[in-house]
Design an enzyme around this catalytic site. Structure first.
Site, mmCIF file in Angstrom:
data_model
loop_
_atom_site.group_PDB
_atom_site.id
_atom_site.type_symbol
_atom_site.label_atom_id
_atom_site.label_comp_id
_atom_site.label_asym_id
_atom_site.label_seq_id
_atom_site.Cartn_x
_atom_site.Cartn_y
_atom_site.Cartn_z
ATOM 1 N N LYS A 55 0.818 -1.219 0.000
ATOM 2 C CA LYS A 55 0.000 0.000 0.000
ATOM 3 C C LYS A 55 0.848 1.264 0.000
ATOM 4 O O LYS A 55 0.351 2.344 -0.336
ATOM 5 C CB LYS A 55 -0.945 -0.002 1.209
ATOM 6 C CG LYS A 55 -1.858 -1.233 1.311
ATOM 7 C CD LYS A 55 -2.701 -1.431 0.065
ATOM 8 C CE LYS A 55 -3.762 -2.510 0.247
ATOM 9 N NZ LYS A 55 -3.213 -3.853 0.450
ATOM 10 N N TYR A 269 -12.812 -14.679 3.731
ATOM 11 C CA TYR A 269 -11.739 -13.700 3.906
ATOM 12 C C TYR A 269 -11.188 -13.753 5.327
ATOM 13 O O TYR A 269 -11.947 -13.750 6.298
ATOM 14 C CB TYR A 269 -12.277 -12.296 3.617
ATOM 15 C CG TYR A 269 -11.271 -11.195 3.840
ATOM 16 C CD1 TYR A 269 -10.392 -10.824 2.846
ATOM 17 C CD2 TYR A 269 -11.206 -10.535 5.063
ATOM 18 C CE1 TYR A 269 -9.455 -9.820 3.051
ATOM 19 C CE2 TYR A 269 -10.280 -9.530 5.283
ATOM 20 C CZ TYR A 269 -9.401 -9.175 4.275
ATOM 21 O OH TYR A 269 -8.484 -8.189 4.497
ATOM 22 N N TYR A 295 -3.381 -12.426 3.107
ATOM 23 C CA TYR A 295 -3.113 -12.194 1.686
ATOM 24 C C TYR A 295 -1.994 -13.086 1.149
ATOM 25 O O TYR A 295 -2.231 -14.027 0.390
ATOM 26 C CB TYR A 295 -2.778 -10.718 1.442
ATOM 27 C CG TYR A 295 -3.962 -9.801 1.638
ATOM 28 C CD1 TYR A 295 -4.803 -9.480 0.587
ATOM 29 C CD2 TYR A 295 -4.250 -9.268 2.891
ATOM 30 C CE1 TYR A 295 -5.894 -8.647 0.760
ATOM 31 C CE2 TYR A 295 -5.339 -8.436 3.086
ATOM 32 C CZ TYR A 295 -6.162 -8.135 2.016
ATOM 33 O OH TYR A 295 -7.251 -7.321 2.203
#
Length: 339
Positions: A55, A269, A295
């Protein structure tokens, strides 16, 4: 190397110019799997902000736009252990701005204000406000409500979508595509495929746009961490084309370039899977590299399974994009105890 000209776009540097994240050859992991030669692009080492991760690339462009608009407050959203929320908050601190977070409790009962990992870091970094909302909430409306509250106090907010995944944020991964192509050229490395986690879509979409802009026909295999294959591929394709338009590319990115596999999501998730646990443990014990449980752990589980199923030949060179997120490991210690 010809390609997309990003110099015309506003950028706030949180990484040191001229110092790309390394591409490392993972000989011990490759030997353990007995398949292709695996390399890793270490975007977990983008350490310009607290804890680092992918990010950071997105925020360089997003925060530049926020500052150009005169904003003094960043507002964003993510899951309760969101790396994106951590790094957006860190960028706000760096810029002397305030930051408000909307945390979506995607698994009922999963938010613990006393938790470790990113949740602890939200408090340490000094978020102005943290609001927790149920799964399925209208996150855009929630952020707009926060922005209105900021405006009522005589300030100006800049709203960043989850994961920083709009055309501005995904531009960070257009830049990454340029970077890795140049590195591969200098290393004399042929890359036959790239594997990455695919969540809010900005990383994969930006890579696809950047590779397209350089006429590089390298397959990008996204490993979905949340959505079905059809839903994720549609999201990535739409964002990849918006990003391409944003950076000045002409022509549509072919739909067949977008591949997102949903075989490794598991129950949902952020919910651990046996494959994720094996992948995190294997990479830690063969290469001393830490993956995250949400992730990169699931993305590596996908890569490992694809190797075992013969997706790649022994002569292939496969690049795994490590997007960071290891602070979240410390909220999942119970999953790995005794592993």
């Amino acid at each position: 190397m010809a390609g997309v000209d990003l110099a015309r776009l506003a950028r706030r540097r949180y990484t040191e110019p001229g110092h790309p994240t390394p591409i490392e050859r993972l000989d011990r992991l490759s030997a353990a799997l007995g398949g292709p030669t695996i390399y890793v692009k270490r975007d977990d080492l983008l350490m310009g902000l607290a804890g680092g991760g992918n990010k950071v690339r997105k925020l360089e462009f997003l925060v530049a736009e926020a500052l150009a608009q005169g904003a003094d407050t960043l507002i964003t959203t993510g899951a309760v252990q969101s790396n994106h929320c951590r790094l957006t908050l860190a960028a706000a601190v760096r810029e002397g701005m305030r930051c408000r977070l909307i945390l979506e409790e995607r698994i009922p009962g999963s938010y613990d204000p006393g938790a470790s990992g990113n949740n602890f870091l939200y408090q340490l970094l000094g978020a102005e406000r943290i609001r927790v909302v149920p799964a399925g909430s209208d996150l855009v409306a929630e952020m707009e409500a926060e922005a209105a509250d900021v405006a009522a106090a005589g300030r100006k907010a800049y709203v960043i979508p989850g994961g920083g995944s709009n055309a501005v944020g995904a531009t960070g991964y257009v830049a990454c595509a340029q970077e890795l192509l140049y590195q591969a050229f200098e290393m004399g490395l042929r890359i036959d495929a790239i594997v990455c986690a695919s969540g809010s879509a900005g990383t994969q979409a930006g890579l696809l746009a950047g590779l397209h802009g350089h006429h590089a026909d390298i397959p990008v295999i996204g490993i979905s961490v949340r959505s079905s294959r059809a839903e994720q591929e549609a999201r990535v394709w739409e964002l990849a084309n918006r990003t391409a338009e944003h950076v000045g590319l002409r022509g549509e990115i072919p739909r067949e370039r977008v591949v997102c596999l949903d075989d490794y999501v598991g129950p949902g998730y952020s919910i651990p899977t046996p494959g994720m646990v094996e992948a995190v443990r294997m990479v830690a014990r063969t290469e001393a590299i830490l993956l995250d449980p949400v992730y990169t752990g699931k993305a590596m589980a996908g890569l490992i399974d694809l190797v075992r199923r013969g997706r790649f030949s022994g002569s292939d060179h496969v690049l795994f994009l490590h997007t960071g997120g290891s602070p979240a490991l410390f909220a999942y210690t119970g999953v790995f105890r005794g592993a």
